[in-house]
Write a protein that holds these residues in place. Structure first.
Motif, PDB file in Angstrom:
ATOM      1  N   LEU A  17       0.827  -1.214   0.000  1.00  0.00           N
ATOM      2  CA  LEU A  17       0.000   0.000   0.000  1.00  0.00           C
ATOM      3  C   LEU A  17       0.857   1.258   0.000  1.00  0.00           C
ATOM      4  CD1 LEU A  17      -2.838  -1.100   2.459  1.00  0.00           C
ATOM      5  CD2 LEU A  17      -3.027  -0.720   0.003  1.00  0.00           C
ATOM      6  N   VAL A  18       1.968   1.248   0.739  1.00  0.00           N
ATOM      7  CA  VAL A  18       2.882   2.400   0.708  1.00  0.00           C
ATOM      8  C   VAL A  18       3.462   2.552  -0.697  1.00  0.00           C
ATOM      9  CG1 VAL A  18       5.054   3.341   1.592  1.00  0.00           C
ATOM     10  CG2 VAL A  18       3.434   2.277   3.161  1.00  0.00           C
ATOM     11  N   TYR A  19       3.800   1.437  -1.327  1.00  0.00           N
ATOM     12  CA  TYR A  19       4.301   1.486  -2.707  1.00  0.00           C
ATOM     13  C   TYR A  19       3.250   2.103  -3.628  1.00  0.00           C
ATOM     14  CZ  TYR A  19       5.596  -0.118  -7.377  1.00  0.00           C
ATOM     15  OH  TYR A  19       5.897  -0.166  -8.711  1.00  0.00           O
ATOM     16  N   ASP A  20       1.972   1.732  -3.466  1.00  0.00           N
ATOM     17  CA  ASP A  20       0.906   2.297  -4.295  1.00  0.00           C
ATOM     18  C   ASP A  20       0.837   3.814  -4.128  1.00  0.00           C
ATOM     19  OD1 ASP A  20      -1.612  -0.374  -4.180  1.00  0.00           O
ATOM     20  OD2 ASP A  20       0.407  -0.273  -5.018  1.00  0.00           O
ATOM     21  N   VAL A  21       0.942   4.289  -2.876  1.00  0.00           N
ATOM     22  CA  VAL A  21       0.884   5.729  -2.614  1.00  0.00           C
ATOM     23  C   VAL A  21       2.035   6.448  -3.326  1.00  0.00           C
ATOM     24  CG1 VAL A  21       1.122   7.496  -0.825  1.00  0.00           C
ATOM     25  CG2 VAL A  21      -0.342   5.509  -0.435  1.00  0.00           C
ATOM     26  N   VAL A  22       3.254   5.899  -3.212  1.00  0.00           N
ATOM     27  CA  VAL A  22       4.420   6.510  -3.859  1.00  0.00           C
ATOM     28  C   VAL A  22       4.241   6.515  -5.371  1.00  0.00           C
ATOM     29  CG1 VAL A  22       6.888   6.226  -4.280  1.00  0.00           C
ATOM     30  CG2 VAL A  22       5.986   5.951  -1.973  1.00  0.00           C
ATOM     31  N   ALA A  23       3.700   5.436  -5.939  1.00  0.00           N
ATOM     32  CA  ALA A  23       3.479   5.360  -7.382  1.00  0.00           C
ATOM     33  C   ALA A  23       2.479   6.415  -7.832  1.00  0.00           C
ATOM     34  CB  ALA A  23       2.991   3.962  -7.763  1.00  0.00           C
ATOM     35  N   ALA A  34      15.631   1.824  -7.666  1.00  0.00           N
ATOM     36  CA  ALA A  34      16.244   2.337  -6.433  1.00  0.00           C
ATOM     37  C   ALA A  34      15.179   2.836  -5.465  1.00  0.00           C
ATOM     38  CB  ALA A  34      17.225   3.457  -6.766  1.00  0.00           C
ATOM     39  N   LEU A  35      14.160   3.543  -5.990  1.00  0.00           N
ATOM     40  CA  LEU A  35      13.094   4.059  -5.136  1.00  0.00           C
ATOM     41  C   LEU A  35      12.265   2.920  -4.545  1.00  0.00           C
ATOM     42  CD1 LEU A  35      11.512   6.478  -4.041  1.00  0.00           C
ATOM     43  CD2 LEU A  35      10.146   6.447  -6.137  1.00  0.00           C
ATOM     44  N   ARG A  36      11.980   1.900  -5.344  1.00  0.00           N
ATOM     45  CA  ARG A  36      11.203   0.764  -4.858  1.00  0.00           C
ATOM     46  C   ARG A  36      11.945   0.044  -3.728  1.00  0.00           C
ATOM     47  NH1 ARG A  36       8.855  -2.410  -9.402  1.00  0.00           N
ATOM     48  NH2 ARG A  36      11.010  -2.370 -10.131  1.00  0.00           N
ATOM     49  N   GLU A  37      13.257  -0.067  -3.850  1.00  0.00           N
ATOM     50  CA  GLU A  37      14.040  -0.722  -2.805  1.00  0.00           C
ATOM     51  C   GLU A  37      13.911   0.032  -1.490  1.00  0.00           C
ATOM     52  OE1 GLU A  37      18.018  -2.621  -3.619  1.00  0.00           O
ATOM     53  OE2 GLU A  37      18.665  -0.977  -2.346  1.00  0.00           O
ATOM     54  N   GLN A  38      13.892   1.366  -1.546  1.00  0.00           N
ATOM     55  CA  GLN A  38      13.674   2.155  -0.338  1.00  0.00           C
ATOM     56  C   GLN A  38      12.285   1.898   0.249  1.00  0.00           C
ATOM     57  OE1 GLN A  38      15.027   6.177  -2.042  1.00  0.00           O
ATOM     58  NE2 GLN A  38      15.420   6.371   0.137  1.00  0.00           N
ATOM     59  N   VAL A  39      11.269   1.966  -0.621  1.00  0.00           N
ATOM     60  CA  VAL A  39       9.891   1.853  -0.156  1.00  0.00           C
ATOM     61  C   VAL A  39       9.630   0.503   0.507  1.00  0.00           C
ATOM     62  CG1 VAL A  39       7.489   1.748  -0.932  1.00  0.00           C
ATOM     63  CG2 VAL A  39       9.018   3.487  -1.858  1.00  0.00           C
ATOM     64  N   PHE A  61      -1.741  10.040   3.842  1.00  0.00           N
ATOM     65  CA  PHE A  61      -0.350  10.222   3.433  1.00  0.00           C
ATOM     66  C   PHE A  61      -0.194  11.595   2.785  1.00  0.00           C
ATOM     67  CE2 PHE A  61       0.974   5.781   3.974  1.00  0.00           C
ATOM     68  CZ  PHE A  61      -0.253   5.143   3.991  1.00  0.00           C
ATOM     69  N   ASP A  62       0.508  12.500   3.466  1.00  0.00           N
ATOM     70  CA  ASP A  62       0.811  13.815   2.897  1.00  0.00           C
ATOM     71  C   ASP A  62       2.083  13.723   2.063  1.00  0.00           C
ATOM     72  OD1 ASP A  62      -0.298  15.099   5.993  1.00  0.00           O
ATOM     73  OD2 ASP A  62      -1.333  15.323   4.075  1.00  0.00           O
ATOM     74  N   ARG A  63       2.097  14.410   0.922  1.00  0.00           N
ATOM     75  CA  ARG A  63       3.269  14.364   0.045  1.00  0.00           C
ATOM     76  C   ARG A  63       4.522  14.818   0.788  1.00  0.00           C
ATOM     77  NH1 ARG A  63       4.892  14.607  -5.369  1.00  0.00           N
ATOM     78  NH2 ARG A  63       2.744  14.247  -6.075  1.00  0.00           N
ATOM     79  N   SER A  64       4.420  15.894   1.571  1.00  0.00           N
ATOM     80  CA  SER A  64       5.598  16.409   2.267  1.00  0.00           C
ATOM     81  C   SER A  64       6.164  15.376   3.239  1.00  0.00           C
ATOM     82  CB  SER A  64       5.243  17.699   3.008  1.00  0.00           C
ATOM     83  OG  SER A  64       4.195  17.466   3.938  1.00  0.00           O
ATOM     84  N   MET A  65       5.269  14.626   3.921  1.00  0.00           N
ATOM     85  CA  MET A  65       5.733  13.602   4.860  1.00  0.00           C
ATOM     86  C   MET A  65       6.435  12.460   4.126  1.00  0.00           C
ATOM     87  SD  MET A  65       4.877  10.294   6.044  1.00  0.00           S
ATOM     88  CE  MET A  65       3.113  10.032   5.911  1.00  0.00           C
ATOM     89  N   VAL A  66       5.820  11.971   3.042  1.00  0.00           N
ATOM     90  CA  VAL A  66       6.386  10.841   2.300  1.00  0.00           C
ATOM     91  C   VAL A  66       7.732  11.226   1.692  1.00  0.00           C
ATOM     92  CG1 VAL A  66       6.043   9.286   0.352  1.00  0.00           C
ATOM     93  CG2 VAL A  66       4.111   9.879   1.821  1.00  0.00           C
ATOM     94  N   GLU A  67       7.801  12.411   1.069  1.00  0.00           N
ATOM     95  CA  GLU A  67       9.067  12.844   0.458  1.00  0.00           C
ATOM     96  C   GLU A  67      10.128  13.104   1.516  1.00  0.00           C
ATOM     97  OE1 GLU A  67       7.929  16.223  -1.875  1.00  0.00           O
ATOM     98  OE2 GLU A  67       7.383  14.997  -3.630  1.00  0.00           O
ATOM     99  N   GLY A  68       9.703  13.565   2.696  1.00  0.00           N
ATOM    100  CA  GLY A  68      10.655  13.807   3.768  1.00  0.00           C
ATOM    101  C   GLY A  68      11.312  12.530   4.260  1.00  0.00           C
ATOM    102  N   VAL A  69      10.520  11.460   4.404  1.00  0.00           N
ATOM    103  CA  VAL A  69      11.075  10.189   4.857  1.00  0.00           C
ATOM    104  C   VAL A  69      11.986   9.588   3.791  1.00  0.00           C
ATOM    105  CG1 VAL A  69      10.518   7.827   5.551  1.00  0.00           C
ATOM    106  CG2 VAL A  69       9.131   9.722   6.396  1.00  0.00           C
ATOM    107  N   LEU A  70      11.550   9.635   2.528  1.00  0.00           N
ATOM    108  CA  LEU A  70      12.344   9.045   1.446  1.00  0.00           C
ATOM    109  C   LEU A  70      13.544   9.906   1.066  1.00  0.00           C
ATOM    110  CD1 LEU A  70       9.475   7.774  -0.901  1.00  0.00           C
ATOM    111  CD2 LEU A  70      10.889   6.410   0.630  1.00  0.00           C
ATOM    112  N   GLY A  71      13.472  11.196   1.383  1.00  0.00           N
ATOM    113  CA  GLY A  71      14.577  12.091   1.042  1.00  0.00           C
ATOM    114  C   GLY A  71      14.661  12.413  -0.437  1.00  0.00           C
ATOM    115  N   THR A  72      13.519  12.361  -1.138  1.00  0.00           N
ATOM    116  CA  THR A  72      13.523  12.663  -2.572  1.00  0.00           C
ATOM    117  C   THR A  72      12.160  13.190  -2.981  1.00  0.00           C
ATOM    118  OG1 THR A  72      13.965  11.756  -4.773  1.00  0.00           O
ATOM    119  CG2 THR A  72      12.772  10.349  -3.260  1.00  0.00           C
ATOM    120  N   ALA A  73      12.143  14.036  -4.015  1.00  0.00           N
ATOM    121  CA  ALA A  73      10.895  14.558  -4.559  1.00  0.00           C
ATOM    122  C   ALA A  73      10.305  13.545  -5.527  1.00  0.00           C
ATOM    123  CB  ALA A  73      11.141  15.891  -5.264  1.00  0.00           C
ATOM    124  N   LEU A  74       9.012  13.292  -5.411  1.00  0.00           N
ATOM    125  CA  LEU A  74       8.343  12.296  -6.239  1.00  0.00           C
ATOM    126  C   LEU A  74       7.769  12.959  -7.490  1.00  0.00           C
ATOM    127  CD1 LEU A  74       6.439  10.341  -3.436  1.00  0.00           C
ATOM    128  CD2 LEU A  74       8.654   9.801  -4.475  1.00  0.00           C
TER     129      LEU A  74
END
Length: 341
Positions: free
Chosen positions: A259-265, A320-325, A295-308
């Protein structure tokens, strides 16, 4: 042209401002199912979609009566005590000596009592010995199995002393991410190609039918019951219905990661998407258990350290992004911070 997505938005409008408890969500989904069936019947009869949509919406113009049925007042009933009855006349007691027969008690001989006691002790002893032997055999098998498993794990560990610390968890991936040999739901996530997302890159929230198509194409998309985008607010609500969430994957945590992967996608694909809300519903002892995560975009990007965004939809960037998620280091904080109840 009007269609199913317009009916979904009409039903959502009927329930605006109402508390989405489990019973209300169930009623909303039932109304939506009935209206879409009616719409399909009208279209099959030869009506245009606009006329079918208009006649469908005329069938349900409000839900106040249906919601009101849940709050019917209890009936005030007056309990009338039964009239007191006169006491029954006491029966004439029969003479005790005439009705009470005399019984003679029989006594077992001492040797019979001793024999029964000894037999009981012997049977109890045999039961204890049998249980002990069974438990001991099971324990021995468990010890043997654990020893074999430990041996297999030891033999499968890399022996090269130069192995990096990122591989010390035995998965072959950094941060404890699952290996490529995973099966089931995580395998579906691993096999989800960025090319499947790039065809939707730049889709706006105003295109409700296309947004729903994207959501249903993702892992766990087969359990989606409703998709509600709001272009003005930059938000997207996704409703999931499960019969048993624990049966979706080998491990319930795999569902969280998918589900987190779906949100990032979705945030990487849909233009102007700032917030995704996931509403999960499943039966629970005759009622429904509803979980909400935002899931707020700012929170998700803050944890991942990258802009989606769409620029990540390349093989190298997306892998690389999927491996993080999929790793606990990143997935768990995102999942926990999104929890609302």
């Amino acid at each position: 042209m009007s269609g199913r997505s317009d009916i979904r938005m009409y039903v959502e409008h009927l329930f605006e401002g109402r508390t989405l408890d489990a019973e209300t969500i169930e009623l909303k989904e039932e109304i939506y199912g009935n209206l879409t069936a009616r719409f399909d019947d009208y279209v099959a009869q030869g009506m245009s979609e606009d006329e079918a949509y208009r006649r469908t919406c005329e069938a349900v113009t409000g839900v106040e009566d249906m919601l009101g049925e849940k709050d019917e007042p209890a009936v005030d009933a007056t309990v009338v005590a039964p009239a007191a009855q006169p006491p029954a006349p006491a029966a004439d007691p029969a003479p005790a000596a005439a009705t009470a027969p005399t019984t003679q008690q029989k006594h077992w001989p001492t040797w019979a009592i001793v024999t029964v006691v000894v037999a009981g002790v012997l049977v109890a002893g045999m039961i204890v010995v049998t249980v002990f032997n069974v438990v001991s055999a099971d324990a021995a098998r468990d010890v043997s199995t654990n020893a074999e498993d430990s041996l297999v794990v030891t033999l499968e560990q890399p022996t090269d002393s130069t192995t990096s610390t990122d591989q010390q968890d035995g998965t072959g991936n950094r941060h404890g991410a699952p290996s490529q040999s995973e099966t089931g739901l995580l395998a579906e996530v691993q096999d989800h190609s960025p090319s499947e997302l790039s065809v939707y890159a730049g889709t706006g929230l105003g295109d409700a039918s296309r947004v729903e198509e994207i959501v249903r194409s993702l892992p766990v998309g087969g359990y989606v019951s409703a998709v509600t985008p709001d272009a003005g607010a930059g938000t997207l609500e996704i409703y999931y219905n499960y019969q048993d969430r624990d049966l979706l994957a080998h491990d319930d945590d795999h569902v969280d990661r998918a589900l987190v992967y779906d949100v990032v996608a979705l945030m990487s694909t849909i233009d102007g998407l700032d917030q995704v809300s996931l509403i999960e519903t499943e039966p629970d002892d005759g009622s429904y258990d509803v979980d909400l995560r935002v899931f707020d975009r700012s929170m998700v990007e803050g944890v991942l350290g990258t802009a989606l965004g769409p620029d990540l939809l390349t093989d190298d960037g997306w892998n690389a992004l999927r491996e993080q998620v999929l790793s606990e280091r990143y997935c768990d904080p995102i999942w926990e911070r999104a929890e609302r109840g």
